[in-house]
Design an enzyme around this catalytic site. Sequence first.
Site, PDB file in Angstrom:
ATOM      1  N   CYS A   1     -48.877 -60.711   8.316  1.00 12.73           N
ATOM      2  CA  CYS A   1     -49.413 -62.069   8.412  1.00 12.73           C
ATOM      3  C   CYS A   1     -48.690 -62.844   9.519  1.00 12.73           C
ATOM      4  O   CYS A   1     -48.849 -62.524  10.691  1.00 12.73           O
ATOM      5  CB  CYS A   1     -49.317 -62.755   7.044  1.00 12.73           C
ATOM      6  SG  CYS A   1     -50.361 -64.212   6.919  1.00 12.73           S
TER       7      CYS A   1
ATOM      8  N   HIS B   1     -51.641 -58.850   2.949  1.00 12.00           N
ATOM      9  CA  HIS B   1     -50.291 -58.847   2.387  1.00 12.00           C
ATOM     10  C   HIS B   1     -50.087 -57.667   1.440  1.00 12.00           C
ATOM     11  O   HIS B   1     -50.303 -57.817   0.227  1.00 12.00           O
ATOM     12  CB  HIS B   1     -50.054 -60.133   1.593  1.00 12.00           C
ATOM     13  CG  HIS B   1     -49.865 -61.350   2.439  1.00 12.00           C
ATOM     14  ND1 HIS B   1     -48.635 -61.740   2.910  1.00 12.00           N
ATOM     15  CD2 HIS B   1     -50.748 -62.256   2.911  1.00 12.00           C
ATOM     16  CE1 HIS B   1     -48.754 -62.848   3.632  1.00 12.00           C
ATOM     17  NE2 HIS B   1     -50.038 -63.185   3.653  1.00 12.00           N
TER      18      HIS B   1
ATOM     19  N   GLU C   1     -47.436 -56.589   0.199  1.00 11.82           N
ATOM     20  CA  GLU C   1     -46.411 -56.910  -0.805  1.00 11.82           C
ATOM     21  C   GLU C   1     -46.992 -57.706  -1.971  1.00 11.82           C
ATOM     22  O   GLU C   1     -46.348 -57.845  -3.004  1.00 11.82           O
ATOM     23  CB  GLU C   1     -45.241 -57.663  -0.153  1.00 11.82           C
ATOM     24  CG  GLU C   1     -45.438 -59.156   0.071  1.00 11.82           C
ATOM     25  CD  GLU C   1     -46.304 -59.524   1.274  1.00 11.82           C
ATOM     26  OE1 GLU C   1     -46.924 -58.607   1.865  1.00 11.82           O
ATOM     27  OE2 GLU C   1     -46.375 -60.717   1.619  1.00 11.82           O
TER      28      GLU C   1
END
Lengths: 234, 79, 79, 748
Positions: A86, A203, A205
């Site tokens: 990002c 993302h 994560e």
Amino acid sequence: MKAAVIRFPGSNCDQDCHYALQHVFGVSTDYVWHKESSLKGYDLVVLPGGFSYGDYLRCGAIARFSPIMKAVTDYANHGGLLIGICNGFQVLTESRLLPGALVRNRSLHFICEHRFLRVGATDNPFLNAAQPGQVLNIPIAHGEGNYTADEATLAELTANRQILLRYSDEKGVVSDATNPNGSLQNIAGICNAARNVFGLMPHPERACEARLGSTDGNLVFQSILNHLGVRAVA
Amino acid sequence: MKARVTVMPKKSVLDPQGVAVRNAIATHGFPQVQSVRIGKVMEIEIEGAGADAEARLHDICTDLLSNPVIEDYVLEIEA
Amino acid sequence: MKARVTVMPKKSVLDPQGVAVRNAIATHGFPQVQSVRIGKVMEIEIEGAGADAEARLHDICTDLLSNPVIEDYVLEIEA
Amino acid sequence: MNTTISLPPDPEITPAVIAKHGITPDEYELIQKILGRKPNFTELGIFSVMWSEHCSYKNSKPELKKFPTTGPTVLVKAGEENAGVIDIGDGWGMAFKMESHNHPSAIEPFQGAATGVGGIIRDIFTMGARPVFNLNSLRFGPITGNSPSVKTNRRLFSGVVAGIAHYGNCIGIPTIGGEVYFDESYEGNPLVNVFCLGVLKHEEIARGAAKGIGNPVFYVGAETGRDGLAGAAFASRELTEESKQDRPAVQVGDPFKEKLLLEACLELLTTDAVAGIQDMGAAGLTCSTCETASRGGTGVEIDLAKVPKRETGMTPYEIMLSESQERMLIIVEKGKEHIVKEIFEKWDLPYAEVGVVKDDGMMRVKVGDVTVAEIPARQLADEAPIYHRETKAKPAPKPLCEIPKTDVGLALGKLLADPSIASKQWVYRQYDHMVRDGTMVLPGSDAAVFIVREANKILASTSDCNAIYCSLDPREGARLAVAEAARNLACSGAVPLAVTDNLNFGNPHKPENFWQLRECVEGVAEGCVAFNTPVTGGNVSLYNENPSGAIDPTPTIGMVGIIKDESHVTTSAFKDAGDAVILLGELGDEMGGSHYLKVLFGRKEGVPPRIDFAKEIVLQNTLRDLIAKGLVKSAHDCAEGGLAVTLAESCICGEQTLGAEIDFGTTGLAPELLLYNESQTRVVISAAPENAEAVLKLAKAGGIAARRIGTVGGAQLAVKADGNEQRWKIAELSDTWYGSISSCMSEA
Ligand SMILES: Nc1ncnc2c1ncn2[C@@H]1O[C@H](COP(=O)(O)OP(=O)(O)O)[C@@H](O)[C@H]1O
Ligand SMILES: [Mg+2]
């Protein structure tokens, strides 16, 4: 193996990345402050999401000049594995570690939602655990994720199989209707020609635990571990 | 010394904000507007800079204030 | 007809973006830069508008292109 | 920036100047009595902001005392500090609060809303808590159509949402829930109520008191400019055409600065350097100095020459009243100054030692050696005059004589398209609602659910208020708001813990408005007693009026609960074809104040539904038991739009859409009454078919009506009752519900 998560003052996904590496995969992970100047001893460096220096002017523009970015550039130029998520992706393009640029979403709105991504090439350190064409469910959250590049750059990216992720539907069909932000050819993530630097808007994560809706992000981290010949210990 | 830097998106780059503003103007009852391009303007005040100030400003324009991949800039020195 | 609208934050209004850029330029080895204020510039192309085009553009500037509460604008007609 | 201060001769204090500061002649008398002399201009300004409704609650304080504020879990009570703190177990606590930014948002929606978010976040980390999520509760005039006022409403709505997104996304705190309503009464006076919740260990609670005579007072954060001059006073007046002249009251937020401030303050609070800490919110430097002194029972002396400033030539009046954002006041333990310096330098933030704690109870403001204001701190902060306003009851609502009929089939589509009922995806998609990696239930379900990993606690949170009910019957409406909040939490599997409220009303000098305020406060209090949820803090926003009158009374309820086990987390969407659909509660028959009447007939009338707390509590306890036993696959409460909207939403609000075949058998109710009545204490759940019998048995044993009304599956929602049948295509319902707001907003 040792990983570093770079901390710019406005990073806000630093803890999430740290959690994924340290607690989901058991990788020893440090935070590295933007005022530091060395990255010795790390096998993986993560530029996390957020708003590095407030993201005034252009996303990632000011971060490029932070002290740590010299070390990051050296590290990458010596073949170190580097992933920008990002805002990290924006920092990578601003730093010219990846080609192209990320501009305002075509809707002009910030968009946060789960998205399907179609895997492109897998012969790289970042997606070797996936199958080519596999569809991943990973959230996005950005206002400026609209990837753009000139034709020559795009041709090169294509020829070198550097386009690793594209926005698609659930079945892997890539079309304008599945493009959340106006990205050129639905590009969600690319790597450099040397295949050691990966930038992506989604993302991973945020997709590491079933209780948060998806575990597809684990494929990215697992691929990196595979590449480094490390087994997850968490 | 005062300087003014204008940064515009390159012609070849899509300017989503410009397109949105054009459409808004059109529905605002002014369809004669053909196109809008939106850039940034920066007014910079400098004190006690040396003779090389202009050259250094050009460096700052390419390194920081604009992204040459997608933007062009114009630097004007206003004495 | 071409018009150019420059929109700047009012003097007393905080411009966090300008402050951030000033700091970035200063740490970039140019501390002589005292202040930076950042605004928007819009290049507008108009075709076949009537004699009242300028007046209507002023309306659009206050209604749409600038926020009079915190910004000032300048409209220039370039023929 | 190097700055000079202007010390112009004080303007003469005439009755007109006093009135312009919103100070009444009686109040001016009192000020003179406190000072033993006439105030100077700066002092007058200081009194005017501290004694505004926004800071002093002079009109609402006697009412607020009616809230239950104590309980075994209350660690910091309402009113003691910037936010209350509630025990959530294992040594962890949560601090949360709601605050309004209605008036600033009416003038400049983007910055008004953004700085509202910034302000409430500061209230939370001032307590030593790390903010973990935000909610927002918004109300605007109608957004469908093309009239100039509708266009203005759309501009306000999109600006407010973008402002909240800008601030929350940048600072990295997920905005995980909230509510949005559209109604004529908010035309020109939108409501923007923002909520923040943070977590901390019990021993980490920080206090906003100026303790320790001789301790230095530090100013940290952004430089002071002329922004938002006297915003608190501004928020305490009605909006008029002239308000546009009040433009300097607009503050610009810098979320990046606030992120630095948040991290620096939390880092500093882990050291032993802090004796007291207070954010500078409304009334800035004025409020923070006299409040810390008052809480500490001390005095504070500051030197304005040392305050970091953004502009030159500001007067003491301007510096004291500025509402520049992203600033804090810190009382530092003497000898520990270097710790503050190190941490604030690390975060590249301005800081300055501006004063010292004194033993004389005075708030003394100097410029170098010149004293420009000297006021007893406690009187200024805590002894604003208190007013017991006149009340005048509005006539009780008349029962409906008949329920108007319409095509019941088409009615569902119209209700789902109504922006107050339609999906709020257009809004929450703009908010980063996943950052910090804890959002287990994303926006769009009855309550947002967030796992706080560091504490290993799962919190559920919601904000609720149906202001139509409140406008018809303020007391019952307020009770309903609390009950609905608790029910939303129960549907997510949570036990309610505590409440924060935001009281949004019209001008309190008008007896009807004050009566509404009183009724609502008492209603909220009754609800909070019933659900055992102490009020830990909140905010009062009065003077919410436009030329055609006051807004509907809107006591927004923010409620937080805890989910004991990960497996109890429940959402409102149907999960699998073949599951049994079960209604907990009665079929209901109350149509007063319903969205059916409002959306289809433009009528806000009738007696709103009644709430029986005892029954409601049995329902919620039963539902939680069923969830804990693993018998519930989805749970969704019946609210605006009644059973039909509840069923439709359960079909379409999940990742996949599913139809349902519903059969009510013989009810004896007219179809519109059955489908769209808004009686309370009802939840639609789904359960695996093999568990349906057990659910019904347990519910009945618990004392709650329960009936199986159908089965999940198919591509349609079909509802049979009393020999009639209605069928709706799920795809169409889904398009209508998801698309309504975005199609309104794509119009010019
Ligand atoms: N509606 C309310 N219900 C309960 N407590 C309230 C309400 N409004 C204000 N309070 C409490 O009064 C105290 C003062 O609040 P306030 O002045 O809003 O703080 P701030 O200085 O942050 O604006 C706070 O503890 C607040 O929680
Ligand atoms: Mg406060």
